[in-house]
Design a protein around this motif. Structure first.
Motif, PDB file in Angstrom:
ATOM      1  N   ASP A 140      31.854  47.741  49.561  1.00 31.46           N
ATOM      2  CA  ASP A 140      30.443  47.422  49.792  1.00 31.46           C
ATOM      3  C   ASP A 140      29.964  46.453  48.709  1.00 31.46           C
ATOM      4  OD1 ASP A 140      29.845  48.898  47.476  1.00 31.46           O
ATOM      5  OD2 ASP A 140      29.404  50.723  48.620  1.00 31.46           O
ATOM      6  N   LYS A 141      28.689  46.079  48.756  1.00 28.17           N
ATOM      7  CA  LYS A 141      28.164  45.061  47.838  1.00 28.17           C
ATOM      8  C   LYS A 141      28.265  45.499  46.381  1.00 28.17           C
ATOM      9  CE  LYS A 141      24.952  42.976  51.141  1.00 28.17           C
ATOM     10  NZ  LYS A 141      23.521  42.658  51.439  1.00 28.17           N
ATOM     11  N   GLU A 142      27.904  46.754  46.103  1.00 21.10           N
ATOM     12  CA  GLU A 142      27.935  47.223  44.718  1.00 21.10           C
ATOM     13  C   GLU A 142      29.357  47.325  44.196  1.00 21.10           C
ATOM     14  OE1 GLU A 142      25.578  47.667  42.446  1.00 21.10           O
ATOM     15  OE2 GLU A 142      24.227  46.769  43.923  1.00 21.10           O
ATOM     16  N   GLU A 143      30.273  47.801  45.031  1.00 24.58           N
ATOM     17  CA  GLU A 143      31.673  47.881  44.613  1.00 24.58           C
ATOM     18  C   GLU A 143      32.237  46.480  44.361  1.00 24.58           C
ATOM     19  OE1 GLU A 143      32.963  51.964  47.012  1.00 24.58           O
ATOM     20  OE2 GLU A 143      33.119  50.001  47.982  1.00 24.58           O
ATOM     21  N   SER A 144      31.847  45.537  45.204  1.00 25.04           N
ATOM     22  CA  SER A 144      32.318  44.155  45.030  1.00 25.04           C
ATOM     23  C   SER A 144      31.825  43.577  43.707  1.00 25.04           C
ATOM     24  CB  SER A 144      31.827  43.289  46.197  1.00 25.04           C
ATOM     25  OG  SER A 144      32.332  43.750  47.433  1.00 25.04           O
ATOM     26  N   TRP A 145      30.551  43.821  43.398  1.00 25.56           N
ATOM     27  CA  TRP A 145      29.989  43.310  42.156  1.00 25.56           C
ATOM     28  C   TRP A 145      30.636  43.985  40.945  1.00 25.56           C
ATOM     29  CZ3 TRP A 145      28.367  39.791  39.337  1.00 25.56           C
ATOM     30  CH2 TRP A 145      27.542  39.979  38.227  1.00 25.56           C
ATOM     31  N   GLU A 146      30.866  45.279  41.044  1.00 23.11           N
ATOM     32  CA  GLU A 146      31.508  46.003  39.949  1.00 23.11           C
ATOM     33  C   GLU A 146      32.906  45.458  39.680  1.00 23.11           C
ATOM     34  OE1 GLU A 146      33.060  50.525  38.853  1.00 23.11           O
ATOM     35  OE2 GLU A 146      31.862  50.185  40.667  1.00 23.11           O
ATOM     36  N   LEU A 147      33.647  45.195  40.744  1.00 23.57           N
ATOM     37  CA  LEU A 147      35.005  44.683  40.582  1.00 23.57           C
ATOM     38  C   LEU A 147      34.996  43.286  39.975  1.00 23.57           C
ATOM     39  CD1 LEU A 147      38.041  44.863  40.996  1.00 23.57           C
ATOM     40  CD2 LEU A 147      37.711  44.134  43.369  1.00 23.57           C
ATOM     41  N   LEU A 148      34.094  42.438  40.445  1.00 18.37           N
ATOM     42  CA  LEU A 148      34.032  41.084  39.898  1.00 18.37           C
ATOM     43  C   LEU A 148      33.700  41.116  38.405  1.00 18.37           C
ATOM     44  CD1 LEU A 148      34.241  38.071  40.608  1.00 18.37           C
ATOM     45  CD2 LEU A 148      31.766  38.070  40.953  1.00 18.37           C
ATOM     46  N   CYS A 149      32.730  41.950  38.029  1.00 19.90           N
ATOM     47  CA  CYS A 149      32.376  42.067  36.608  1.00 19.90           C
ATOM     48  C   CYS A 149      33.568  42.515  35.785  1.00 19.90           C
ATOM     49  CB  CYS A 149      31.216  43.053  36.437  1.00 19.90           C
ATOM     50  SG  CYS A 149      29.618  42.409  36.952  1.00 19.90           S
ATOM     51  N   LYS A 150      34.318  43.454  36.323  1.00 19.75           N
ATOM     52  CA  LYS A 150      35.469  43.989  35.601  1.00 19.75           C
ATOM     53  C   LYS A 150      36.510  42.911  35.356  1.00 19.75           C
ATOM     54  CE  LYS A 150      38.533  47.998  35.666  1.00 19.75           C
ATOM     55  NZ  LYS A 150      38.869  49.251  36.377  1.00 19.75           N
ATOM     56  N   LYS A 151      36.714  42.046  36.341  1.00 19.42           N
ATOM     57  CA  LYS A 151      37.721  41.002  36.205  1.00 19.42           C
ATOM     58  C   LYS A 151      37.255  39.845  35.335  1.00 19.42           C
ATOM     59  CE  LYS A 151      40.506  43.333  38.542  1.00 19.42           C
ATOM     60  NZ  LYS A 151      41.591  43.996  37.802  1.00 19.42           N
ATOM     61  N   VAL A 152      35.951  39.579  35.324  1.00 17.33           N
ATOM     62  CA  VAL A 152      35.443  38.439  34.562  1.00 17.33           C
ATOM     63  C   VAL A 152      35.120  38.807  33.129  1.00 17.33           C
ATOM     64  CG1 VAL A 152      33.619  36.694  34.423  1.00 17.33           C
ATOM     65  CG2 VAL A 152      34.525  37.374  36.661  1.00 17.33           C
ATOM     66  N   PHE A 153      34.461  39.959  32.944  1.00 16.01           N
ATOM     67  CA  PHE A 153      33.929  40.299  31.621  1.00 16.01           C
ATOM     68  C   PHE A 153      34.661  41.447  30.928  1.00 16.01           C
ATOM     69  CE2 PHE A 153      30.368  38.615  34.181  1.00 16.01           C
ATOM     70  CZ  PHE A 153      30.077  37.484  33.430  1.00 16.01           C
ATOM     71  N   GLN A 154      35.679  41.997  31.615  1.00 15.29           N
ATOM     72  CA  GLN A 154      36.434  43.133  31.065  1.00 15.29           C
ATOM     73  C   GLN A 154      35.471  44.274  30.745  1.00 15.29           C
ATOM     74  OE1 GLN A 154      39.739  42.957  31.196  1.00 15.29           O
ATOM     75  NE2 GLN A 154      39.528  40.873  31.983  1.00 15.29           N
ATOM     76  N   GLU A 155      35.346  44.652  29.496  1.00 13.65           N
ATOM     77  CA  GLU A 155      34.479  45.766  29.118  1.00 13.65           C
ATOM     78  C   GLU A 155      33.057  45.328  28.768  1.00 13.65           C
ATOM     79  OE1 GLU A 155      35.518  48.791  29.488  1.00 13.65           O
ATOM     80  OE2 GLU A 155      37.512  48.084  30.055  1.00 13.65           O
TER      81      GLU A 155
END
Length: 858
Positions: free
Chosen positions: A291-306
């Protein structure tokens, strides 16, 4: 992969030379030479299938064959058009000189294919095994199924989904789950892939079970299977077999796994639904998109790490994440790209609207490689059907019927070698289900009978299709004026899909606007306002086989079909869908209807036209020449056409399968009494705009329908059933009717009508929408509707009670009740129906809603 479209073109040329022998008889010798060349080329392509990627010499040869095939097609079309117009000339021959090269180059092939395949599989795993968010619920559900102690028998569970959806990631999360590790005595993981070796897989599993002796390595394949079975005997084991493509894989491996009723489990991941069906009776686990929130969470994880995303990037980042449409593969790859770029609003803004094209760019093979696996595994007959779906605009809900008819018109469907004697439409429907089962096309909605109503594809898949089609010169998509102007510098495509607003300047300057003989299909999805797109198409694309115009146009109240449409001598499929601003009322509802002043007789003279689909109302009678169209299969006008009987004896529409919808008049019953539609499968009759059909006319029309021996689907609109009318009274037991729909009809004796319908032995679907002035009671007697599976009541405002006798409609599976505001009860017998699986109710009285809640709680 590049041989799929070329092979299709060669096969179509061969079929054309066979089927049009009469038109080509004056050049028979040249035709025979050309056929020989086509067969040689096609044999080479079939032998090279799957070996083109990475082998430059083979790809060069395939490109030569493609150019020669396209050239031959253009020459033949030009000659045939002139013959049809009674202007004959010598057929120029365009023979091919590349066959000696074919033999030499083919001998030069090596083991590069196997190495490329191994590299591709490794790149796939590098992407799919990334740590992906959003699988918490999926993991919990699968762990529960695997540990379910109520099922002691060996059980196979399958995870199904498109490439890049995260099947491997989810399986890995399950495999590494602590509860799983503690529950099973042995756990094993093997990567299967497309070109697996059974022996190597068995050895990999044995290594997970325990040490392997030198003697084991020297065993035959059958003894090796026995060795694995013996090692697992009596033990509770869990085996993951990742990335299975072939249904027969389980047949080869089944004997390795003992069933000791101790709760052993096998988990399979696949893109193919058939793999799951062949591996066991358990329903597969279809992995959903994020869903939208899961997609955003995953993108943040890959771009900004922690780290946290800066506030000035969040809005742009959410847009980028949402553009991936929930596909983890897209998000993971996009995250890797963004992580290496400057984290500024300007940099991120440059990607808005271009994410998918960027992801499948030649410099970034991770996404395209994943999709290429699915494409390369498709049989050749399905590849062109799959690629073709990219001609529709982004996020377009594709009507399955439209897609299927287009496939047929394009020549993608062949029934020559089909032992089941299915016609082309049946085969095309089967192809669509195959692509759905292979996780390449998504079902958006289904019809009452379970068939596909609308479908869609993921944006990334669409862009992959477009990219592959450009490479194979299959079709091109133009989405704006600048795009169309740039086309003047490129080669003219074989098929052209124009999408978006295109101005008249772009149209006039485009290279495709020059009476091109190469463009065989033209699809327009636009909002035109300053010019007539249909006239432009007729002026510039005289050789099209398929013409689809779906545009909005509020500048005129009505249109007239241009007479020039009769010059499209190769036309097989014609769809014209204009949306206008004409409001007409029917049964309290208002419609936006576009109407056409006339239907030119020149259309009826087109020798190949099979499908005519008009989204509008054709005001005047269809010309009598329509009865000469022996090849016509589908005649559809959404808001009505009027037909007169043929003026000459013996004229029939012998191949017509679909007729929708006919505005009935005093001559309508004559059409059917004379058996003018011997193969009609689907029929819609009625009157719109509050013009109801009187009782005598209704009686005559219904009686005349008995001649339609192959009719399966019937829809009636605005009929008045004043008398005790029977549908097919003398043939109810032999009727092939499977679906009947009533729209805005009136019934003075609804129970008698239901009794008549209840005798139809093969009726599976009954839909009633908008009863007018109907009685207050509905009664189904024992033995009625023996095969009915779906019953829908919509807008039956006068019905207060419904009675159902025991043994009435025993096979009912799906019940829908909507806007039946006077209904006070549902029959108790309904809940004893063994096959009933779904009951949908909406907009009903509070009393009935409360009763249903109480019933459900029990």
């Amino acid at each position: 992969m590049t041989e799929a479209v070329v092979g299709f073109v060669l096969e179509r040329l061969e079929n054309l030379l066979i089927h049009e022998a009469d038109l080509l008889r004056t050049v028979k010798g040249d035709v025979n030479l050309l056929q020989d060349d086509l067969r040689i080329m096609n044999a080479f392509l079939k032998d090279s299938e799957g070996k083109g990627d990475g082998q430059e010499m083979v790809e060069v040869l395939i490109d030569l064959i493609r150019k020669a095939a396209f050239g031959a097609e253009d020459v033949i079309n030009t000659y045939m058009a002139q013959v049809i117009k009674q202007r004959r000339r010598k057929l120029p021959m365009k023979l091919f000189h590349c066959f000696d090269q074919a033999l030499v180059l083919h001998q030069a092939q090596s083991r590069a294919n196997e190495e490329a395949e191994q590299s591709l599989q490794q790149r796939r795993r590098n992407v799919e095994e990334e740590d992906v968010v959003g699988f918490g619920n999926d993991t919990a559900k699968l762990v529960y199924q695997l540990l379910d102690r109520s099922r002691s028998q060996r059980k196979v569970i399958s995870i199904i989904g498109m490439g890049g959806l995260g099947k491997t990631t989810l399986a890995r999360k399950v495999y590494n789950n602590t509860r799983i590790k503690n529950h099973f005595a042995h756990c094993a993981w093997v990567n299967v892939s497309q070109e697996y070796k059974t022996r190597a897989l068995i050895l990999d599993i044995l290594k997970c079970v325990g040490p392997i002796s030198e003697e084991t390595y020297n065993m035959s394949d059958e003894k090796l299977k026995g060795e694995l079975r013996d090692k697992l005997k009596g033990k509770r084991y869990f085996v993951v077999m990742d990335d299975v493509w072939k249904p027969q894989f389980w047949d080869e491996m089944r004997a390795c796994f003992p069933n000791d009723s101790n709760g052993s489990r096998i988990l399979i991941t696949s893109r193919e639904k058939e793999v799951a069906s062949n591996a066991g009776s358990n329903p597969p686990y279809f992995l959903p998109f994020l869903d939208k929130e899961e997609s955003w969470e995953l993108l943040c994880k890959k771009v900004f790490q922690e780290e946290k995303c800066p506030s000035n990037l969040e809005s742009l980042g959410r847009q980028l994440a949402e553009s991936c449409k929930g596909l983890p593969l897209s998000i993971v790859v996009l995250g890797g790209i963004l992580a290496k770029k400057d984290k500024t609003p300007q940099t991120w803004s440059n990607l808005i609207g271009n994410v998918n094209w960027f992801l499948i760019d030649d410099d970034n093979k991770r996404c395209s490689d994943i999709l290429a696996l699915s494409y390369s595994y498709l049989p050749r007959k399905l590849r062109v059907c799959f690629l073709y779906v990219g001609v529709f605009p982004e996020d377009f809900l594709i009507p399955a019927r439209t897609l299927i008819q287009m496939w047929v018109a394009e020549g993608f469907i062949s029934v020559q070698n089909d032992s089941r004697k299915m016609d082309e439409i049946d085969v095309a429907e089967y192809y669509l289900e195959q692509l759905i089962d292979r996780s390449l096309i998504q079902v958006a909605s289904r019809k009452s009978d379970g068939g596909v109503k609308t479908c869609r594809i993921h944006d990334l898949v669409r862009d992959f299709c477009i990219k592959m089609s450009i490479q194979e010169k299959f079709y091109e998509v133009r989405v704006n004026s600048a795009d169309l102007r740039r086309s003047s510098n490129s080669s003219i495509p074989r098929r052209l899909s124009i999408q978006g607003n295109i101005d008249s300047e772009s149209i006039s300057s485009s290279r495709t606007s020059n009476n091109s003989i190469s463009v065989g299909s033209l699809l327009l999805f636009n909002s035109y306002s300053h010019y007539n797109p249909l006239k432009w198409a007729l002026k510039n694309f005289r050789f099209v086989r398929l013409l689809s115009v779906e545009v909005s146009d509020s500048s005129h109240r009505s249109r007239t079909f241009p007479k020039e449409i009769g010059q499209l001598v190769f036309l097989r499929y014609l769809k014209i869908a204009y949306t206008g601003r004409i409001r007409m009322a029917s049964a309290g509802r208002r419609y936006l209807v576009y109407y056409w002043k006339s239907f030119p007789a020149s259309i009826c003279k087109l020798p190949y036209l099979e499908t005519i689909h008009v989204e509008g109302w054709i005001v005047k009678y269809i010309p009598n020449e329509i009865w000469m169209m022996k090849q016509l299969r589908h005649l559809c006008a959404r808001y009505g056409i009027e037909l007169k009987p043929p003026s000459k004896i013996g004229h029939t529409l012998s191949n017509l399968k679909v007729l929708s919808f006919v505005q009935v008049d005093k001559e309508t019953s004559i059409l059917f009494r004379k058996s003018l539609f011997p193969n009609l499968r689907k029929l819609h009759l009625g009157k719109w705009f509050r013009r109801q059909i009187d009782e005598s006319m209704a009686s005559e029309i219904l009686a005349s329908l008995e001649s339609l021996r192959n009719l399966q689907i019937l829809k009636l609109s605005n009929f008045k059933f004043w008398q005790r009318l029977d549908l097919f009274p003398s043939s109810s037991s032999s009727s092939k009717l499977t679906k009947i729909t009533f729209v805005d009809c009136e019934y003075l004796d609804s129970n008698h009508l239901m009794g008549s319908l209840g005798k139809l032995a093969n009726l599976r679907i009954l839909k009633i929408r908008g009863w007018l002035s109907s009685p207050s009671q509905l009664h189904f007697m024992a033995g009625e509707f023996p095969q009915l599976e779906v019953f829908k009541m919509i807008g039956l405002r006068d019905i207060e009670t419904w009675e159902l006798e025991t043994h009435a409609m025993p096979n009912l599976k799906h019940l829908v009740i909507e806007r039946c505001t006077s209904l006070r009860n549902l029959p108790d017998e309904l809940w004893s129906l063994a096959n009933l699986r779904m009951v949908e109710v909406s907009n009903i009285e509070a009393d009935l809603k409360e009763k249903l809640v109480i019933k459900q709680s029990r």
